[in-house]
Scaffold this active site. Structure first.
Site, short mmCIF file in Angstrom:
data_model
loop_
_atom_site.label_atom_id
_atom_site.label_comp_id
_atom_site.label_asym_id
_atom_site.label_seq_id
_atom_site.Cartn_x
_atom_site.Cartn_y
_atom_site.Cartn_z
N SER A 36 5.79 -51.30 -10.08
CA SER A 36 5.78 -50.11 -8.82
C SER A 36 5.17 -50.84 -7.26
O SER A 36 4.27 -51.24 -7.41
CB SER A 36 5.08 -48.63 -8.63
OG SER A 36 5.71 -47.89 -9.92
N HIS A 67 11.05 -48.92 -7.42
CA HIS A 67 11.83 -49.64 -8.13
C HIS A 67 13.42 -50.11 -7.98
O HIS A 67 14.76 -49.29 -7.88
CB HIS A 67 11.83 -49.21 -9.37
CG HIS A 67 10.62 -49.28 -10.77
ND1 HIS A 67 10.05 -49.93 -11.06
CD2 HIS A 67 9.85 -48.58 -10.17
CE1 HIS A 67 9.00 -50.18 -11.53
NE2 HIS A 67 8.29 -49.02 -11.24
N HIS A 89 11.29 -46.92 -18.25
CA HIS A 89 10.82 -46.47 -18.51
C HIS A 89 11.40 -45.33 -19.91
O HIS A 89 12.22 -44.74 -18.72
CB HIS A 89 9.45 -45.45 -18.06
CG HIS A 89 8.91 -46.32 -16.44
ND1 HIS A 89 9.68 -46.83 -15.23
CD2 HIS A 89 7.99 -46.79 -16.30
CE1 HIS A 89 9.01 -47.63 -14.39
NE2 HIS A 89 8.03 -47.25 -14.72
N TYR A 91 10.15 -42.27 -20.26
CA TYR A 91 10.10 -41.39 -19.36
C TYR A 91 11.19 -40.31 -18.85
O TYR A 91 11.41 -40.15 -18.37
CB TYR A 91 8.61 -41.04 -19.30
CG TYR A 91 8.49 -41.86 -17.21
CD1 TYR A 91 8.93 -41.77 -16.26
CD2 TYR A 91 7.02 -42.63 -17.70
CE1 TYR A 91 8.88 -42.43 -15.32
CE2 TYR A 91 7.39 -43.96 -16.24
CZ TYR A 91 8.39 -43.32 -14.96
OH TYR A 91 8.03 -43.97 -14.10
N GLU A 92 11.94 -41.77 -17.96
CA GLU A 92 12.72 -42.03 -18.02
C GLU A 92 14.06 -41.01 -18.54
O GLU A 92 15.35 -40.78 -17.94
CB GLU A 92 13.89 -43.24 -16.84
CG GLU A 92 12.93 -43.34 -15.91
CD GLU A 92 13.41 -44.62 -14.77
OE1 GLU A 92 14.31 -44.42 -14.52
OE2 GLU A 92 12.64 -45.58 -15.30
N ALA A 119 1.50 -51.72 -11.64
CA ALA A 119 0.43 -50.81 -10.88
C ALA A 119 -0.12 -49.69 -11.55
O ALA A 119 0.89 -49.90 -13.11
CB ALA A 119 1.20 -49.96 -9.94
N MET A 223 1.88 -46.50 -17.09
CA MET A 223 2.97 -45.97 -18.10
C MET A 223 3.83 -46.73 -18.13
O MET A 223 5.54 -46.76 -18.79
CB MET A 223 3.63 -44.59 -17.24
CG MET A 223 2.81 -43.77 -16.71
SD MET A 223 3.83 -42.46 -15.48
CE MET A 223 2.33 -41.78 -15.08
N SER A 224 3.49 -47.87 -18.64
CA SER A 224 4.73 -48.62 -18.72
C SER A 224 4.09 -50.83 -19.50
O SER A 224 2.77 -50.26 -19.85
CB SER A 224 5.71 -49.83 -17.85
OG SER A 224 4.62 -50.32 -16.13
N ASN A 247 -5.31 -46.55 -7.45
CA ASN A 247 -5.80 -45.58 -7.21
C ASN A 247 -6.95 -45.36 -8.42
O ASN A 247 -6.87 -46.48 -9.63
CB ASN A 247 -4.64 -44.23 -7.27
CG ASN A 247 -4.26 -43.98 -9.17
OD1 ASN A 247 -3.07 -45.25 -9.39
ND2 ASN A 247 -5.17 -43.45 -10.24
N HIS A 281 1.66 -40.65 -6.42
CA HIS A 281 2.73 -41.95 -6.47
C HIS A 281 3.08 -42.53 -5.50
O HIS A 281 3.16 -44.36 -5.23
CB HIS A 281 4.84 -41.50 -6.83
CG HIS A 281 4.86 -42.57 -7.04
ND1 HIS A 281 4.60 -44.00 -8.36
CD2 HIS A 281 6.46 -43.02 -7.02
CE1 HIS A 281 5.19 -44.93 -8.88
NE2 HIS A 281 6.31 -44.61 -7.63
#
Length: 308
Positions: A36, A67, A89, A91-92, A119, A223-224, A247, A281
């Site tokens: 990201s 992306h 991902h 989640y997509e 990230a 998440m990846s 973060n 995000h």
């Protein structure tokens, strides 16, 4: 439930790439996955050729802001490289077989080294935002609960059925990264080593989940990455992962009590109501853009130092 290996369109994908990519770029030595806000890594490529994912059989589309959806070929320090400008991902809504399909294509093109960037949120309070964490191990709760890209029929019967992961993150490549940092005079505090936790997303972690992952020994969470690492290791690639801390995961030392707020109000001595912190995000993308040049310089130097 699982895709039969014979259904993977490797031949079609490679044929398309042979028609679109110059001969000198058809056997890349290094593969890069841009996380990201880190697609600027693609600007490192000399004589770059970009191929949209929608032209490649077997590829899906990245739908996440920050992306792109292109495969980029080019040279870094005279080394042929292929880079994913945008990853996939689960989640997509993508199947895990689709998430890792580009990695398997890279392997069939000759890629030996895979450099993955992402990230991530910091679980370790000693990690400052902006730190680049060189991943040395991972915790993958989805893998442990049946969400593993290696489940199902084997992609190749010659591969090991049981892949060891104690050496998943190449020690020689990590060594090159720190040598690169020294040669580039990168501040020591800009880099750290740590453990990456993979969660499915797309929600950011609750404070309790953050505490759980921190207690389990994870330093950063994202998440990846882990699905691609597993596929790359099955394909015999050496892997290095760089996680940019964008973060801090929200993990308060103590929950602010709403009951105490109400009781204080009723007693005529109101206290200031707590405001729950949130992560966005947008700040992830902003930090990726800010640190993109440093990440790019390190990756370029590692590729320059990597064995032929």
């Amino acid at each position: 439930m699982y895709l039969d290996p014979s259904e993977f369109p490797f031949t079609k994908t490679i044929d398309v790439l042979k028609n679109l990519v110059p001969a000198q770029l058809q056997s890349p030595r290094v593969g890069i996955i841009c996380g990201s806000g880190l697609s600027s890594l693609g600007t490192s490529l000399r004589d770059a050729v970009l191929i949209s994912y929608d032209k490649l059989p077997g590829f899906v589309q990245s739908t996440v802001p920050g992306h792109k959806s292109s495969l980029a070929f080019g040279f870094i320090q005279d080394v042929p490289v292929v880079a994913m400008l945008g990853r996939f991902h689960p989640y997509e809504g993508h199947k895990l077989s689709s998430v890792v399909y580009p990695i398997r294509v890279m392997a069939r093109m000759g890629v030996r080294y895979l450099i993955v960037t992402n990230a991530a949120g910091a679980l370790n309070p000693d990690l400052a935002v902006g730190t680049i964490v060189v991943v040395q191990d991972h915790i993958a709760l989805p893998n442990l609960t049946g969400m593993n890209p290696l489940l199902g029929p084997q992609i190749d019967s010659s591969y090991s059925r049981f892949i060891p992961l104690s050496d998943a993150y190449s020690r020689p490549l990590r060594r090159l990264l720190f040598l690169a940092a020294h040669q580039l005079a990168v501040d020591r505090n800009a880099l750290a080593e740590g453990v990456y936790a993979w969660v499915s997303g797309p929600t950011y972690e609750t404070p309790a989940e953050g505490k759980l992952l921190r207690a389990a020994g994870a330093d950063v969470v994202g998440m990846s990455t882990v699905p691609e690492v597993l596929a790359a290791r099955e394909e015999g690639m050496d892997v290095m992962v760089l996680s940019l801390v964008t973060n801090m995961v929200v993990i308060p030392e103590k929950y602010a009590s709403v009951r105490e707020e109400v009781e204080a109000e009723l007693a005529g001595r109101p206290i200031k109501a707590a405001i729950d912190e949130v992560v966005s995000h947008e700040e992830v993308l902003a930090l990726g853009k800010e640190k993109g040049d440093l990440m790019k310089a390190l990756v370029e130097k590692v590729i320059q130092l990597s064995p032929a």
